[in-house]
Each structure stands twice: as C-alpha cells, then as structure tokens.
Design a protein around this motif. Structure first.
Motif, PDB file in Angstrom:
ATOM      1  N   PRO B  13       0.829  -1.205   0.000  1.00  0.00           N
ATOM      2  CA  PRO B  13       0.000   0.000   0.000  1.00  0.00           C
ATOM      3  C   PRO B  13       0.866   1.258   0.000  1.00  0.00           C
ATOM      4  N   ALA B  14       0.391   2.292  -0.674  1.00  0.00           N
ATOM      5  CA  ALA B  14       1.134   3.546  -0.714  1.00  0.00           C
ATOM      6  C   ALA B  14       1.134   4.173   0.670  1.00  0.00           C
ATOM      7  N   GLY B  15       2.210   4.883   1.007  1.00  0.00           N
ATOM      8  CA  GLY B  15       2.284   5.563   2.287  1.00  0.00           C
ATOM      9  C   GLY B  15       1.367   6.773   2.308  1.00  0.00           C
ATOM     10  N   PRO B  16       1.032   7.258   3.518  1.00  0.00           N
ATOM     11  CA  PRO B  16       0.142   8.419   3.602  1.00  0.00           C
ATOM     12  C   PRO B  16       0.828   9.694   3.089  1.00  0.00           C
ATOM     13  N   VAL B  17       0.014  10.603   2.550  1.00  0.00           N
ATOM     14  CA  VAL B  17       0.540  11.889   2.096  1.00  0.00           C
ATOM     15  C   VAL B  17      -0.245  13.005   2.764  1.00  0.00           C
ATOM     16  N   ILE B  25       3.151  16.139  -0.027  1.00  0.00           N
ATOM     17  CA  ILE B  25       4.387  15.506   0.445  1.00  0.00           C
ATOM     18  C   ILE B  25       4.026  14.237   1.204  1.00  0.00           C
ATOM     19  N   THR B  26       4.832  13.190   1.023  1.00  0.00           N
ATOM     20  CA  THR B  26       4.564  11.965   1.768  1.00  0.00           C
ATOM     21  C   THR B  26       4.958  12.195   3.219  1.00  0.00           C
ATOM     22  N   ALA B  28       6.438  10.218   5.133  1.00  0.00           N
ATOM     23  CA  ALA B  28       7.811   9.735   5.356  1.00  0.00           C
ATOM     24  C   ALA B  28       8.839  10.825   5.031  1.00  0.00           C
ATOM     25  N   ASN B  29       8.661  11.490   3.888  1.00  0.00           N
ATOM     26  CA  ASN B  29       9.585  12.574   3.526  1.00  0.00           C
ATOM     27  C   ASN B  29       9.463  13.732   4.503  1.00  0.00           C
TER      28      ASN B  29
END
Lengths: 229, 57, 310
Positions: B13-17, B25-26, B28-29
């Motif tokens: 699954p894609a990470g939250p943004v 921006i995600t 994680a970033n």
C-alpha cells in the motif's frame, strides 16, 4: 605489530627540506607539503570559536559516506540482483539506504550551518564551491543507485527521468534505461568523482582553517580594535 | 476491471501523504525533513561541551 | 592585501586565534560509530522497500488489453516512444528552449524503431505460429500508407471498445494488425518477450532500454506508479514506494513541475532542467554573488553559533 625501523640514512623527508632540489619527485613533495600549513593536516587543537554542535555535521557526513561505501561494497559482492533473494543482502541494502538518508541529512544541515556562518569569508570561496559540487555529485550518484535497484522503482524512475535528460541532450550519452551502464556509473565512476571532490574539499578546509566568527577581530592586531566590515 | 487491475498491481500500500494546496508531500519525507530542521535547531541551541582549561594564550 | 574580500572586509587568519584542544580523530570515530549504529538500527527496524519489477508476463496477465493497445500503438506510431525523436529516432524534434534545441544536437545515438524493434521483430520469431507468420507477411507486403491506415483504425477501435477489450472491438479493416498485436500478447504471456527485447543487443541482457520503452508506452506502469504517489505531478520525483522516505533532496526539482508555467508546458522538462542548472551554478557561486554572499550577516543566525565571542 612493531613499527618499521627508521633508516639512519638520508630520507626524502630530509632532502625535501633542501628547496634547491630540482627533481620532479622533490617538486611533488614540496607541492604536497605546501597544500596545508605545517601541522594543520590533523591538528589536535582548533580555534576557540569552534565550539558549537553545528561543527560536527561535516564529520558526520563524512562518516556516513564511509558507511555508504562499506555497505555498497558488500552489495557488490553478491551482484546487482542478489539483495532481492538474500535476507542478508536485503539487510545490507537497508543499511545502504539509511546511511544515504543520513548522509544527505547531515550534508544539508552542514550546508545550512555553513551558509548562515558565511563560511566562504577569508578566501574560502572554493571550499564552499567544492562542497556544493560534492552535493550535486552525490545527487547524481544517489539517483543512479535508485536506477540499479532492479525493481519497480527503477522501472518507473528510469522511464520518467529519461525525458528530462533527453531534453537536455544528456540522455544521448547517459542512458538511464541501460542497466549495465548505470551499474558501472553508480559503483565506479560517480563514487570516484564524489570521492575526488570531497578530498579537495577537505584539503581546502584544512588549508584555510575554520572561518572565524562574523565581525571577529584579529587577535594579533592592536588590542581588540574592531576590523571594519 | 480497473479496480481489479489496481488490486493485483499494488502489493504494497502507498504511504500516507499530506496536502496543502499545491504542495503534496509523503509523511515519510515530511518526517525526514522535520527531523533535519529539529536537529539543526538543536545543534545551534544546545551548549557544546568545552573545558576552559583546554584553552591557551 | 589586494585580494577581494567578497564584501566582508578583511577576515582574520584562523591560525591567529587562541586554540583549545579538539580531538578530530576522536570526533570522527564517535561520529562513525553513531552513524553506523543509526544505519543498522534503522535497517533492522524499517528495512527497505523492494517492490518487484513488473515483468512483461505480469503486464500481459494483469492488463492484456493494455499490451494489445500498446502493440497496435507502436505499429500506428501513436505511442510515446514511436513519436519520441532524439536520441531514439527522428519521429519528432523533441523539446526545445526557444531556439536552443539540445535534444536534437547529439542526434540519434540509441536507435529504436518501435514498430520494428518492439513488436515486429519479436513477433517474427514465432515461426511455428502460422497465423502470426502470415500476418507479418501481409504487413511487410503492404505500403506504408496501408500499414498506417490499418494500425490507426485498430488503435481507434480499441480505444472505443468497452474496457479496451480486443474481443469487443467493432469489425473494420484492420488488416493483419489484430493478429500481430495478439501475437505480441502471446509472447508477453509466455515470458519470452523480455528476452527478445534485451538479448537483441547482446547475449548478456544488460541493456533494458527497449523493454522499458515498451512497458512505459502502456498505461499499466503509470497506473501502478500513480497508485504509489509517484506521478510527476504528485511530487513523485521525491517519493518512494510504500511508506518510505525517497529523495527529499530533490524537492526543488520536483517543485517546478507542480507550478505554472512548467506544469502546463510541452517543454517542461527542458525548461525545468535549464532553470535547475542556472540555480545550481548560482548555488555553487554564492561566495561571489553580491547581495547573496553577505546575506547571512543580516539573517543573524550566526549569533547562535558564536555566542560567547563576537
């Protein structure tokens, strides 16, 4: 391990002092000796104003580079696709990734610090410039690392990145979709370039010493008179 | 068919943004960038251990 | 001293200041230990993302109609790579920045003829398949105009069909194109297409250019990437698959693609690249740029660094 015995005969160290020598070897020795002032290659003292945590990020960045190179070398042992099938390989890949994140984080904090301290003062412009070049060289190296993961990420990044590089005429020679080419750039050419730039950067730092505080006066000049800025 | 297609092609699954207007921006970033800012501020603010007796001149 | 001081006035020699003990080697060893521990701990706790590559076989199984549409598009010249231009072919001029055309300057250095290289040549290897061999023979015997008409008609018909399903395409004059596209799909399904695309340049399949061009000409790769927030207009250049940090250091490069005029330009890539090159040169040259080189003095952050001595 015992230390090598020192020969009682004349050594290059002794002869390099004789400035009149005209051999190429003596010229190179003089050049190396003159790169940084005597005793400044690895001094065990620093100016008193070097007293802030901001000064540790250059060394932290350099340390991260060591972890990157070591973990990267371990990855080369197994080859390009090894890490997909070996749990140890995947772990080493993870160390490689996180050391890269630390490398960039510490490098950027180092750059923020050096910017706010205007550390290019006092004829240190090339120190800043080589540091900035090391940053851009690192961007390219990290980018090629993403391309050689040989996974979905690499497929997407390479097919996307080709357009910008092609538009700039670079893609004609630097083909991001050619795995073989990118592997060699990532593990050989670019690390050597970055390593070379970093070496020059560190030599320049040692050569000029740490930039004094903004508005600092010359302690050897007349009692505390402020240098006009 | 499209939903079926996306279901099979998305093992992770894609990470939250997070999104503010045109800025996306995600998380994680964002965490990495905020951590860098915090470390930078701490580096400026925290006292650096030093021993006055080590000073010369 | 006649040397310029960069707007700062004379800066004292660092070696003229009083010193204090500072153990550089100890600092380095401690930093190395801290960074090593942090990297290993992060590796153990967070691991690293590794979403498997999409094989052409998977593509065929998960999105067969996309493979057929892409094969037809390569024949019709409507795909991205078929209309790309330098460095792959001469199908278009590529991007330019006003009169400056850097893309065309080096010429075609990595020749790719998508119809031939990505579809017809691989299909030609199916010599034991009478239907596809016959289809290729019909294609080869036809004029370029005829080929174009067949392929374009089939591309349009596929686009109009429900779900793009080749089985639901309205009848029409598509010549051998449906048979060739179906043969491409069979090759992909069998798992042999990748090898046919990569081993053509070398026994050792180290050049993935053609396989990647074909895959990127379809929509399947992009659908999967967009689902992971990796699209160019999703700031995807900075992002990573799954819940991992990507390349946040590319934020500025990524930013330009989100804002006009770049976000709406056909020449966005070259415009963003040109801008980034100018900005990068500026960044390297900060010590020599009046105004910028003395800016930190006015920002005052340095007072936090040098608190005791000014």
């Amino acid at each position: 391990m015992s230390r090598a015995e020192v020969s009682p005969r004349a050594t290059s160290e002794a002869s390099s002092a004789g400035a009149g020598r005209t051999t190429w070897t003596a010229a190179v020795t003089r050049w190396v000796d003159g790169l940084v002032p005597k005793g400044q290659w690895l001094p065990d003292r620093q100016p008193v104003y070097v007293a802030s945590w901001i000064y540790v990020f250059g060394v932290a960045c350099l340390s991260s580079l060591v972890v990157i190179i070591v973990s990267g070398l371990v990855l080369t042992l197994g080859g390009v696709t090894w890490w997909h099938t070996s749990s140890f390989g995947h772990f080493v890949n993870s160390v490689h990734l996180w050391s890269v994140e630390l490398f960039f984080a510490t490098m950027v904090i180092h750059m923020w610090g050096k910017f706010f301290m205007a550390s290019w003062r006092g004829n240190r412009g090339m120190t800043w410039a080589t540091g900035a070049l090391a940053f851009f060289g690192s961007l390219g190296t990290a980018f090629t690392g993403y391309l050689i993961q040989t996974n979905f990420d690499s497929q997407w990044i390479s097919t996307q990145a080709k357009d910008g590089l092609n538009a700039a005429g670079i893609g004609a020679y630097f083909n991001v979709m050619n795995l073989g080419q990118m592997v060699l750039w990532h593990v050989s050419l670019l690390p050597l370039v970055v390593g070379g730039i970093v070496t020059v950067h560190v030599v320049l730092v040692r050569r000029r010493g740490v930039a004094p505080p903004i508005d600092a006066t010359d302690p050897t000049a007349d009692a505390g008179e402020k240098v006009a800025t | 068919m499209i939903t079926q297609l996306l279901a099979v092609s998305q093992p992770v699954p894609a990470g939250p943004v997070v999104q503010w207007g045109w800025l996306t921006i995600t998380v994680a970033n964002l965490v990495v960038i905020l951590a860098m800012v915090v470390v930078f501020v701490l580096a400026l603010v925290l006292p650096f251990p030093s021993d006055r007796e080590d000073e010369d001149r | 001293m006649s040397r310029g001081t960069g707007g700062w006035g004379p800066t004292p020699d660092a070696h003229a200041f009083p010193t204090r003990r500072y153990d550089l080697v100890k600092e380095f060893v401690i930093a190395l230990a801290v960074v090593s521990v942090l990297s290993v701990v992060a590796a153990l706790v967070f691991s690293s993302p590794d979403e498997p590559a999409i094989s052409l076989q998977q593509w065929a199984r998960q999105a067969p109609s996309d493979v057929v549409a892409t094969a037809a598009g390569e024949l019709a010249g409507t795909t991205t790579s078929a209309g790309y231009g330098p460095p792959y072919n001469t199908a278009s001029e590529g991007q330019s920045l006003g009169p400056v055309d850097l893309q065309s300057l080096p010429g075609v250095t990595q020749p790719v003829d998508p119809a031939k290289d990505l579809v017809l040549d691989p299909v030609r290897t199916l010599t034991s398949d009478a239907a596809s061999s016959a289809a290729v023979r019909v294609w080869d015997a036809a004029s370029a105009d005829r080929q174009q008409a067949w392929a374009s008609a089939y591309v349009d018909a596929l686009a109009a069909a429900p779900d793009g399903d080749p089985a639901k395409v309205a009848s029409g004059d598509y010549g051998p194109v449906p048979a060739i596209a179906a043969a491409e799909l069979r090759l992909a399904e069998s798992g042999s297409l990748e090898g046919l695309l990569t081993s053509r340049t070398s026994f050792f399949g180290v050049d993935s250019t053609k396989a990647l061009l074909l895959l990127a000409d379809g929509t399947h790769l992009e659908d999967a990437a967009r689902a992971q927030n990796l699209g160019g207009d999703q700031w995807g250049i900075m992002n990573e698959t799954g819940n991992y940090p990507g390349q946040p250091w590319l934020w500025l490069y990524s930013l330009w693609y989100q804002v006009p005029p770049f976000s709406t330009s056909d020449n966005a890539d070259i415009a963003v690249w040109a801008l980034m090159i100018v900005l990068s040169i500026g960044f390297v040259c900060i010590p020599w740029i009046p105004g910028l080189r003395t800016l930190p003095k006015h920002l005052g952050v340095h007072r936090l660094v040098w608190r005791t001595r000014r």
